[in-house]
Design a protein around this motif. Structure first.
Motif, PDB file in Angstrom:
ATOM      1  N   SER A 167       9.074  11.323   2.661  1.00 48.97           N
ATOM      2  CA  SER A 167       8.720   9.683   2.766  1.00 48.97           C
ATOM      3  C   SER A 167       8.651   8.888   1.400  1.00 48.97           C
ATOM      4  CB  SER A 167       7.428   9.688   3.163  1.00 48.97           C
ATOM      5  OG  SER A 167       7.117  10.012   4.654  1.00 48.97           O
ATOM      6  N   ALA A 168       9.199   7.771   1.480  1.00 48.92           N
ATOM      7  CA  ALA A 168       9.583   6.978  -0.125  1.00 48.92           C
ATOM      8  C   ALA A 168       8.682   5.474   0.041  1.00 48.92           C
ATOM      9  CB  ALA A 168      10.965   6.814   0.098  1.00 48.92           C
ATOM     10  N   TRP A 169       8.299   5.320  -1.068  1.00 45.42           N
ATOM     11  CA  TRP A 169       7.738   4.070  -1.479  1.00 45.42           C
ATOM     12  C   TRP A 169       8.388   3.740  -2.682  1.00 45.42           C
ATOM     13  CZ3 TRP A 169       4.726   2.565  -5.785  1.00 45.42           C
ATOM     14  CH2 TRP A 169       4.044   1.513  -5.769  1.00 45.42           C
ATOM     15  N   GLY A 170       8.914   2.522  -2.922  1.00 44.67           N
ATOM     16  CA  GLY A 170       9.512   2.033  -3.989  1.00 44.67           C
ATOM     17  C   GLY A 170      10.029   0.659  -3.589  1.00 44.67           C
ATOM     18  N   ALA A 171      10.752  -0.144  -4.771  1.00 43.97           N
ATOM     19  CA  ALA A 171      11.335  -1.332  -4.712  1.00 43.97           C
ATOM     20  C   ALA A 171      12.647  -0.952  -4.242  1.00 43.97           C
ATOM     21  CB  ALA A 171      11.388  -1.971  -6.030  1.00 43.97           C
ATOM     22  N   GLU A 172      13.301   0.128  -4.406  1.00 42.56           N
ATOM     23  CA  GLU A 172      14.621   0.292  -3.894  1.00 42.56           C
ATOM     24  C   GLU A 172      15.023   1.566  -3.068  1.00 42.56           C
ATOM     25  OE1 GLU A 172      16.338   1.171  -7.827  1.00 42.56           O
ATOM     26  OE2 GLU A 172      16.604  -1.046  -8.252  1.00 42.56           O
ATOM     27  N   SER A 173      13.687   1.788  -2.258  1.00 43.49           N
ATOM     28  CA  SER A 173      13.675   2.887  -1.204  1.00 43.49           C
ATOM     29  C   SER A 173      14.209   2.572  -0.147  1.00 43.49           C
ATOM     30  CB  SER A 173      12.014   3.394  -1.145  1.00 43.49           C
ATOM     31  OG  SER A 173      11.602   2.223  -0.472  1.00 43.49           O
ATOM     32  N   THR A 185       2.809  17.361  -1.685  1.00 41.01           N
ATOM     33  CA  THR A 185       3.604  17.306  -2.697  1.00 41.01           C
ATOM     34  C   THR A 185       4.147  15.922  -3.055  1.00 41.01           C
ATOM     35  OG1 THR A 185       4.386  19.513  -2.253  1.00 41.01           O
ATOM     36  CG2 THR A 185       5.624  18.373  -3.787  1.00 41.01           C
ATOM     37  N   ILE A 186       3.981  15.335  -4.174  1.00 39.70           N
ATOM     38  CA  ILE A 186       4.273  13.970  -4.520  1.00 39.70           C
ATOM     39  C   ILE A 186       5.251  14.053  -5.823  1.00 39.70           C
ATOM     40  CG2 ILE A 186       3.380  11.787  -5.512  1.00 39.70           C
ATOM     41  CD1 ILE A 186       0.634  12.252  -4.039  1.00 39.70           C
ATOM     42  N   LEU A 187       6.429  13.261  -5.629  1.00 41.55           N
ATOM     43  CA  LEU A 187       7.204  13.240  -6.841  1.00 41.55           C
ATOM     44  C   LEU A 187       7.236  11.846  -7.250  1.00 41.55           C
ATOM     45  CD1 LEU A 187       9.984  13.965  -8.411  1.00 41.55           C
ATOM     46  CD2 LEU A 187      11.335  13.425  -6.346  1.00 41.55           C
ATOM     47  N   ALA A 188       6.986  11.387  -8.292  1.00 38.79           N
ATOM     48  CA  ALA A 188       7.025   9.947  -8.980  1.00 38.79           C
ATOM     49  C   ALA A 188       7.823  10.027 -10.236  1.00 38.79           C
ATOM     50  CB  ALA A 188       5.752   9.848  -9.235  1.00 38.79           C
ATOM     51  N   PRO A 214       1.017  -1.317  -0.196  1.00 41.76           N
ATOM     52  CA  PRO A 214      -0.091  -0.184  -0.058  1.00 41.76           C
ATOM     53  C   PRO A 214       0.904   1.102  -0.012  1.00 41.76           C
ATOM     54  CG  PRO A 214      -0.775  -1.440   1.582  1.00 41.76           C
ATOM     55  CD  PRO A 214       0.554  -1.978   1.232  1.00 41.76           C
ATOM     56  N   LEU A 215       0.391   2.318  -0.503  1.00 37.35           N
ATOM     57  CA  LEU A 215       0.968   3.563  -0.275  1.00 37.35           C
ATOM     58  C   LEU A 215       0.919   4.055   0.731  1.00 37.35           C
ATOM     59  CD1 LEU A 215      -0.429   5.391  -3.932  1.00 37.35           C
ATOM     60  CD2 LEU A 215       1.473   3.770  -3.727  1.00 37.35           C
ATOM     61  N   PRO A 216       1.872   4.773   1.275  1.00 37.55           N
ATOM     62  CA  PRO A 216       2.032   5.556   2.686  1.00 37.55           C
ATOM     63  C   PRO A 216       0.887   6.547   2.686  1.00 37.55           C
ATOM     64  CG  PRO A 216       4.089   5.995   1.536  1.00 37.55           C
ATOM     65  CD  PRO A 216       3.478   4.910   0.689  1.00 37.55           C
ATOM     66  N   GLN A 217       0.335   6.866   3.808  1.00 36.57           N
ATOM     67  CA  GLN A 217      -0.399   7.847   4.083  1.00 36.57           C
ATOM     68  C   GLN A 217      -0.216   8.575   4.999  1.00 36.57           C
ATOM     69  OE1 GLN A 217      -4.788   6.645   4.174  1.00 36.57           O
ATOM     70  NE2 GLN A 217      -4.402   4.527   3.402  1.00 36.57           N
ATOM     71  N   CYS A 257       9.480  25.304  -4.003  1.00 35.24           N
ATOM     72  CA  CYS A 257       8.409  25.423  -4.682  1.00 35.24           C
ATOM     73  C   CYS A 257       7.140  25.124  -4.321  1.00 35.24           C
ATOM     74  CB  CYS A 257       8.518  25.354  -6.211  1.00 35.24           C
ATOM     75  SG  CYS A 257      10.054  26.243  -6.878  1.00 35.24           S
ATOM     76  N   SER A 258       7.371  23.983  -3.420  1.00 33.69           N
ATOM     77  CA  SER A 258       6.092  23.301  -2.988  1.00 33.69           C
ATOM     78  C   SER A 258       5.915  23.100  -1.534  1.00 33.69           C
ATOM     79  CB  SER A 258       5.687  22.098  -3.830  1.00 33.69           C
ATOM     80  OG  SER A 258       5.636  22.349  -5.383  1.00 33.69           O
ATOM     81  N   PRO A 259       5.017  23.067  -0.834  1.00 31.21           N
ATOM     82  CA  PRO A 259       4.772  22.734   0.381  1.00 31.21           C
ATOM     83  C   PRO A 259       4.726  21.247   0.834  1.00 31.21           C
ATOM     84  CG  PRO A 259       2.575  23.380  -0.123  1.00 31.21           C
ATOM     85  CD  PRO A 259       3.627  23.723  -1.387  1.00 31.21           C
ATOM     86  N   GLY A 260       5.257  21.112   1.955  1.00 33.54           N
ATOM     87  CA  GLY A 260       5.170  19.510   2.406  1.00 33.54           C
ATOM     88  C   GLY A 260       3.923  19.121   3.260  1.00 33.54           C
ATOM     89  N   PRO A 261       3.788  17.968   3.521  1.00 28.56           N
ATOM     90  CA  PRO A 261       4.623  16.773   3.643  1.00 28.56           C
ATOM     91  C   PRO A 261       5.059  16.303   2.160  1.00 28.56           C
ATOM     92  CG  PRO A 261       2.397  16.260   4.196  1.00 28.56           C
ATOM     93  CD  PRO A 261       2.450  17.779   4.220  1.00 28.56           C
ATOM     94  N   TYR A 262       6.015  15.504   2.011  1.00 33.28           N
ATOM     95  CA  TYR A 262       6.356  15.136   0.683  1.00 33.28           C
ATOM     96  C   TYR A 262       6.553  13.640   0.471  1.00 33.28           C
ATOM     97  CZ  TYR A 262       8.473  19.977   0.803  1.00 33.28           C
ATOM     98  OH  TYR A 262       8.582  21.264   0.755  1.00 33.28           O
ATOM     99  N   LEU A 263       6.201  13.302  -0.453  1.00 36.12           N
ATOM    100  CA  LEU A 263       6.122  11.631  -0.769  1.00 36.12           C
ATOM    101  C   LEU A 263       6.655  11.516  -1.884  1.00 36.12           C
ATOM    102  CD1 LEU A 263       5.415   8.904  -0.200  1.00 36.12           C
ATOM    103  CD2 LEU A 263       3.127   9.369  -1.438  1.00 36.12           C
ATOM    104  N   GLU A 264       7.655  10.689  -2.163  1.00 35.10           N
ATOM    105  CA  GLU A 264       8.386  10.122  -3.378  1.00 35.10           C
ATOM    106  C   GLU A 264       7.968   8.740  -3.848  1.00 35.10           C
ATOM    107  OE1 GLU A 264      12.636   9.839  -5.822  1.00 35.10           O
ATOM    108  OE2 GLU A 264      12.492  10.330  -3.497  1.00 35.10           O
ATOM    109  N   LEU A 265       7.620   8.470  -4.941  1.00 32.55           N
ATOM    110  CA  LEU A 265       6.932   7.241  -5.131  1.00 32.55           C
ATOM    111  C   LEU A 265       8.052   6.729  -6.530  1.00 32.55           C
ATOM    112  CD1 LEU A 265       3.303   7.946  -6.238  1.00 32.55           C
ATOM    113  CD2 LEU A 265       4.225   6.893  -4.070  1.00 32.55           C
ATOM    114  N   PHE A 266       8.404   5.288  -6.000  1.00 33.55           N
ATOM    115  CA  PHE A 266       9.430   4.522  -7.064  1.00 33.55           C
ATOM    116  C   PHE A 266      10.885   5.230  -6.552  1.00 33.55           C
ATOM    117  CE2 PHE A 266       5.590   4.669  -9.564  1.00 33.55           C
ATOM    118  CZ  PHE A 266       5.191   3.361  -9.448  1.00 33.55           C
ATOM    119  N   ALA A 267      10.966   5.542  -5.268  1.00 33.04           N
ATOM    120  CA  ALA A 267      12.187   6.371  -4.742  1.00 33.04           C
ATOM    121  C   ALA A 267      13.413   5.389  -5.052  1.00 33.04           C
ATOM    122  CB  ALA A 267      11.947   6.879  -3.396  1.00 33.04           C
TER     123      ALA A 267
END
Length: 276
Positions: free
Chosen positions: A186-192, A23-26, A13-16, A168-178
């Motif tokens: 916070s990070a989510w991904g096979a190599e995070s 802000t989400i980076l993917a 599951p994606l973190p919540q 440029c963007s406020p948190g909280p920050y999540l990176e997908l496929f990190a």
């Protein structure tokens, strides 16, 4: 917080977070197909990661973990721009702009080692989308939509992206496929996970790092894309507090040349005082 995935599976599951991620980076592991619809083969020597098809990427429940008003930064290869826009819509964001990563050589010129069927790609796109109503922060008003830096391992994006996004963007920050998440994200991904070594070998000449100014004779000229690369590299240093005199000493360019290159990059110059 890093949430690793099992190899070649994306069922964790994606973190919540309370109120959702603002802000989400993917950087999805895009799967390329050829004109027959077959999956493009990956070369074994490159030791690359597992890929996902478009439907699987679109199906990720990003909208369920994003804040009502949020920003999305989505990396997409040039050849898959329509697919990138489709993913953005599927995740509940509307496209509004993009940031271009211009991959540079050590001397600031375009890194011509990119691949492509029609052109040799030396750029990559970071699409910017908005959910709800959320303006960028004040520093974004002077932030150009370009990152110019040297490339590293296969698919690794420039670390400069994090500083730009946080400004440029406020948190909280999540990176997908990190793969290389920084502190505070916070990070989510096979190599995070920190203990997992990201796949993709670092090859000679792909060490990243700052662009170095090419040595020039006093009256030699820089032309075309090389001039613009150096101009924007100087602008970045200038906007980070370097004086024109310091830039002149560091690059061995005359103060007049440094000023000219800064103007080429449309740099707002500080008032002349001392060496500024």
């Amino acid at each position: 917080m890093a949430v690793p995935l099992r190899e070649q599976k994306h069922d964790v599951p994606l973190p919540q977070t309370s109120g959702g991620w603002t802000t989400i980076l993917a950087d999805p592991p895009w799967r390329f197909t050829n004109r027959t619809g077959k999956v493009a083969p990956e070369h074994r020597r490159l030791d690359r990661y597992a890929t996902m098809d478009l439907a699987a990427i679109c199906a990720l429940p990003v909208a369920a973990v994003a804040a009502k008003n949020a920003h999305l930064y989505l990396w997409v290869p040039n050849a898959l721009l329509p697919e990138g826009l489709e993913v953005m819509r599927s995740w509940g964001f509307r496209y509004v702009s993009n940031i271009v990563w211009a991959k540079r050589r050590k001397d600031g010129g375009p890194d011509g080692r990119g691949v492509g069927f029609y052109f040799r790609n030396v750029t990559e796109l970071l699409l910017f989308g908005v959910r709800g109503s959320l303006r960028t922060l004040a520093p974004a008003r002077s932030q150009v939509n370009m990152i110019e830096t040297r490339k590293r391992e296969h698919s690794r994006k420039p670390d400069e992206q994090y500083q730009l996004i946080e400004a440029c963007s406020p948190g909280p920050y999540l990176e997908l496929f990190a793969r290389h998440p920084p502190p505070g994200w916070s990070a989510w991904g096979a190599e995070s996970a920190p203990e997992i070594a990201p796949r993709g070998r670092q090859h000679k000449g792909y060490g990243g790092g700052p662009i170095q100014m090419p040595l020039l004779e006093p009256h030699a000229r820089l032309a075309g894309s090389d001039a613009h690369a150096v101009a924007y590299a100087l602008r970045d240093k200038y906007e980070n507090g370097h004086s024109i005199r310091e830039l002149s000493e560091e690059s061995s360019y005359s103060i007049t040349r440094v000023r000219g290159l800064l103007r080429m990059a449309e740099t707002p110059l500080r008032s002349r005082g001392g060496s500024r």
